[in-house]
Design an enzyme around this catalytic site. Structure first.
Site, short mmCIF file in Angstrom:
data_model
loop_
_atom_site.label_atom_id
_atom_site.label_comp_id
_atom_site.label_asym_id
_atom_site.label_seq_id
_atom_site.Cartn_x
_atom_site.Cartn_y
_atom_site.Cartn_z
N ASP A 15 0.88 -1.16 0.00
CA ASP A 15 0.00 0.00 0.00
C ASP A 15 0.93 1.22 0.00
O ASP A 15 2.10 1.13 0.39
CB ASP A 15 -0.87 -0.03 1.26
CG ASP A 15 -1.72 1.21 1.41
OD1 ASP A 15 -2.42 1.58 0.45
OD2 ASP A 15 -1.69 1.81 2.50
N LEU A 16 0.43 2.37 -0.41
CA LEU A 16 1.25 3.58 -0.45
C LEU A 16 1.01 4.47 0.77
O LEU A 16 1.88 4.64 1.61
CB LEU A 16 0.99 4.36 -1.74
CG LEU A 16 1.40 3.65 -3.03
CD1 LEU A 16 0.94 4.44 -4.25
CD2 LEU A 16 2.91 3.43 -3.07
N ASP A 17 -0.20 5.05 0.86
CA ASP A 17 -0.51 6.02 1.92
C ASP A 17 -0.42 5.39 3.31
O ASP A 17 -1.08 4.38 3.59
CB ASP A 17 -1.92 6.58 1.73
CG ASP A 17 -2.04 7.51 0.53
OD1 ASP A 17 -1.01 7.95 0.01
OD2 ASP A 17 -3.18 7.81 0.15
N SER A 79 -3.02 0.81 -4.18
CA SER A 79 -3.55 1.95 -3.43
C SER A 79 -4.97 2.25 -3.86
O SER A 79 -5.29 2.20 -5.05
CB SER A 79 -2.66 3.17 -3.67
OG SER A 79 -3.19 4.29 -2.99
N ARG A 80 -5.81 2.60 -2.88
CA ARG A 80 -7.21 2.95 -3.15
C ARG A 80 -7.40 4.46 -3.24
O ARG A 80 -8.50 4.96 -3.07
CB ARG A 80 -8.09 2.40 -2.02
CG ARG A 80 -8.07 0.91 -1.93
CD ARG A 80 -8.59 0.37 -0.62
NE ARG A 80 -9.66 1.13 -0.03
CZ ARG A 80 -10.81 0.62 0.38
NH1 ARG A 80 -11.03 -0.67 0.25
NH2 ARG A 80 -11.73 1.38 0.93
N LYS A 116 -9.55 -3.55 -2.61
CA LYS A 116 -8.24 -4.17 -2.84
C LYS A 116 -8.38 -5.59 -3.37
O LYS A 116 -7.45 -6.12 -3.97
CB LYS A 116 -7.39 -4.12 -1.57
CG LYS A 116 -7.03 -2.67 -1.24
CD LYS A 116 -5.60 -2.46 -0.94
CE LYS A 116 -5.34 -0.97 -0.78
NZ LYS A 116 -4.24 -0.65 0.05
#
Length: 182
Positions: A15-17, A79-80, A116
């Site tokens: 995931d990024l954030d 990432s969402r 996801k």
């Protein structure tokens, strides 16, 4: 670092954030993004808000990019975010070593709003990699719970990517791979 002889995932997804970087995209004022002139390791948005890699993220990504043991492992970003263009801009600017960026490191980028589960189904369809051969790191427990139902080894990262969660993920993956082989 992964212990020698330990089975490695065929794909590692991040995931990024709040897993690899902070703040989250929705907290920023938007582009243009640029490398922070005061701190070449961070980025800034149009208002000068700093975006930085969390914990051991840079070290882990550098290991994946440069250590020969990882040459057969693909990297994915999942990432969402409602701001995929912003995330992609940041991926291109964050350097991993002198010759690479976060963007170049990942073969697969599933960066858009939505479940996801959709991200991972698309990754599976694109790569042909079985869910059990994937390792996933995310700071949201519901994503961990949801994606683990597919058979992906998932690691909860409430404080972002740290050496501890990295080692835990590698150990969890090796344990799962060992139990599948038995």
């Amino acid at each position: 670092m992964a212990p020698e002889g330990q089975e490695l995932p065929k794909l590692i997804a991040f995931d990024l954030d709040a897993t690899l970087w902070i703040p989250e995209m929705y907290e920023l004022s938007g582009p243009p993004f640029k490398v922070d002139p005061k701190d070449g390791e961070c980025l800034v948005d149009r208002r000068g808000e700093q975006i930085q890699l969390m914990g051991a993220s840079r070290k882990i990504l550098s290991e994946l990019a440069n250590d020969a043991r990882w040459q057969d492992t693909q990297v994915a970003y999942v990432s969402r975010t409602e701001y995929p263009q912003w995330a992609n801009s940041c991926l291109k600017l964050f350097r991993i070593g002198e010759r690479s960026s976060m963007h170049k490191l990942a073969e697969v980028k599933e960066i858009y709003p939505g479940s996801k589960l959709t991200h991972f189904r698309r990754i599976h369809n694109q790569t042909g990699i079985e869910y059990g051969d994937m390792l996933f790191f995310d700071n949201e427990s519901w994503n961990i719970k949801e994606v683990s139902r597919l058979g992906v080894v998932c690691v909860y990262t409430p404080d972002g990517m740290t050496d501890h969660v990295w080692q835990q993920g590698l150990a969890d993956f090796a344990k799962a791979a060992g139990s599948r082989a038995a």
